[in-house]
Structures are given as C-alpha cells and as structure tokens.
Scaffold this active site. Structure first.
Site, mmCIF file in Angstrom:
data_model
loop_
_atom_site.group_PDB
_atom_site.id
_atom_site.type_symbol
_atom_site.label_atom_id
_atom_site.label_comp_id
_atom_site.label_asym_id
_atom_site.label_seq_id
_atom_site.Cartn_x
_atom_site.Cartn_y
_atom_site.Cartn_z
ATOM 1 C CG ASP A 101 -1.948 -39.574 69.756
ATOM 2 O OD1 ASP A 101 -2.672 -39.183 68.834
ATOM 3 O OD2 ASP A 101 -1.667 -38.885 70.756
ATOM 4 C CG PHE A 102 1.195 -36.335 65.207
ATOM 5 C CD1 PHE A 102 2.422 -36.635 64.653
ATOM 6 C CD2 PHE A 102 0.825 -34.999 65.324
ATOM 7 C CE1 PHE A 102 3.280 -35.632 64.221
ATOM 8 C CE2 PHE A 102 1.677 -33.990 64.892
ATOM 9 C CZ PHE A 102 2.903 -34.310 64.340
ATOM 10 C CG ASP A 103 -1.437 -33.342 67.781
ATOM 11 O OD1 ASP A 103 -0.758 -32.318 67.675
ATOM 12 O OD2 ASP A 103 -2.148 -33.809 66.864
HETATM 13 MG MG LIG Z 1 -2.645 -37.124 71.367
#
Ligand SMILES: [Mg+2]
Length: 252
Positions: free
Chosen positions: A13-15
């Site tokens: 994932d990123f955030d």
């Molecule tokens: Mg996230």
C-alpha cells in the site's frame, strides 16, 4: 531464506505504509529512500507492486523513480495501472462511470460543510472528515444518498468514505492475480481498503499452498481490523522502510 524470492511477490500500500499519514491528503510523500529500495527489490523478487487507492497520476508524481522500472504501480484499488511512461491505463469497465463520479463529486463539493474535503480521483471520489470530525454523520448521509442516486458503491476508509464504480475490482482481485503461480507473497497495508488484500492472500495461500505474510502497519489511527488479521505488525512507515531494507539485504 526458505522461499525463493524470485517465486515470491511483494505488494505494498502507499498511504500510512510507505508515506506517513498527514492531515492534508495531497501533502503525503513517501519516506526518503523508498523508491530506491522498491526498485532494488524488484531485481530480486519475482514481482513488486505498489497497490494504492490513490490515482496513478498521484503515485507516479510521488514515486517518479518507479516509472519505467520493474515495480508495478496500481492505482484506485485496481481501477487503473501505470503504463511504461507513467500514464494511467484505466480498466475498460471504468469509462462509463467517470461522468457519474464527477457529477457526484460536484454535488458533494457544492453542499459540504466547512472542513469536509471532497477529493475527486477520476474514477472514484473520497469524502474526508479528518479536519471536521463533527461532520462524520453529514458525510455518511450525503455519501449514502449519492450511492443510492448513482449506483456507485460506498467503501469506508480512514476518517473518510469513498464512492467507487460497482465493479468486482479491489485490492483483493489485484493481489490474488499477482500471487497466482508464485510460492510466497507478502502484502503490507494499514487501512480498511487493505482487508480485501489480506483476505485474497489467505485465499491464495489455501488454493495454491503458498506462503502468505500479511503485514499490518500500525500507525496512530490504523484500522484495528487490519492489525487483528495480520501475521506481522510493524510500527509505521519508518518500520516498513526498515523491513524492506532487511528484505533487500537478506534476499538479495
Ligand atoms: Mg494506507
């Protein structure tokens, strides 16, 4: 290593996982060194991908070093992917929904109370109440009304609700497809949108007798369900970077 890295997939994932959570979603940036680590890991692992709810345009802007690399960039929960030059390649089923999403985003933005942020992402729209937590019920009712008016589907996320096209595409379908034929798979995430990925990893492991490692990133307001379902819990993006660094050193 027990597993052959070349027959293993690393998905993140990123955030909240690569980038610390910030009050203003547009201000999120990955920790320094993230891009270099991911590109290096893609030399070692069979497959490496960033799988995010953000649009490809945002991900490519924040991780420009991934453009043209072996690291795959998947945006909007699988509704679009980055092409060789970083361009967004939408799933063909998305196109008819774009005007529907835009109209819903415009109506929500017109009426929303101060502090509520309507983030239009092209094929999806997210309504955040992080900066106006007293407005959660307004957001809940307004988003539900738009869902019944348009046929868009409501997905909960961190201090926000998202409207997405009602397609059978999410992080779970993205992850399952990329695990197929592999021996090992690791997914890192922190939010409710990552639960389908965790579920897909478990399903794939059962179907193909694979080894799955679900890593929850436990930050200030990570989703408790994600932490509860994880095989391993790490403390925030700094610890993710440490884990990726260790993987690069161990598997390389
Ligand atoms: Mg996230």
């Amino acid at each position: 290593m027990i597993l052959d890295p070349r027959r293993s997939v690393l998905l993140t994932d990123f955030d909240g996982t690569l980038a610390p959570i910030v009050d203003e979603p547009s201000a999120a940036v990955p920790l320094p060194g993230t891009t270099e680590l991911l590109v290096g890991l893609a030399d070692v692992f069979g497959r490496v991908a960033v799988v995010s709810g953000r649009p490809v345009s945002f991900l490519v802007d924040r991780l420009p070093g991934l453009v043209g690399s072996a690291v795959e960039v998947v945006g909007l929960y699988g509704l679009e992917m980055a092409g060789q030059d970083g361009e967004a390649l939408p799933d063909p089923d998305v196109a008819p929904w774009r005007p529907v999403v835009r109209a819903a985003a415009e109506r929500l933005a017109e009426r929303c109370p101060a502090g509520v942020l309507v983030e239009e992402k092209g094929a999806t729209v997210t309504v955040h109440w992080r900066a106006a937590q007293q407005e959660q019920s307004w957001v809940t009712e307004a988003v539900a009304a738009e869902a019944s008016r348009t046929g868009l589907a409501v997905h909960p996320a961190r201090l926000s609700l998202e409207l997405r096209p009602p397609l059978v595409i999410d992080k779970g379908t993205v992850v399952y497809r990329r695990c197929t034929g592999m021996a090992g798979a690791c997914y890192l995430g922190d939010d409710l949108g990552d639960l389908p990925a965790f579920d897909a990893l478990a399903r794939w492991a059962a179907d193909e007798d694979g080894v799955a490692i679900r890593v929850a990133v436990d930050g200030d307001d990570s989703a408790p369900d994600v932490v509860a379902e994880a095989d391993l819990v790490v403390a925030g993006p700094e610890a993710v970077l440490g884990l990726l660094d260790w993987l690069a050193a161990t598997a390389g």
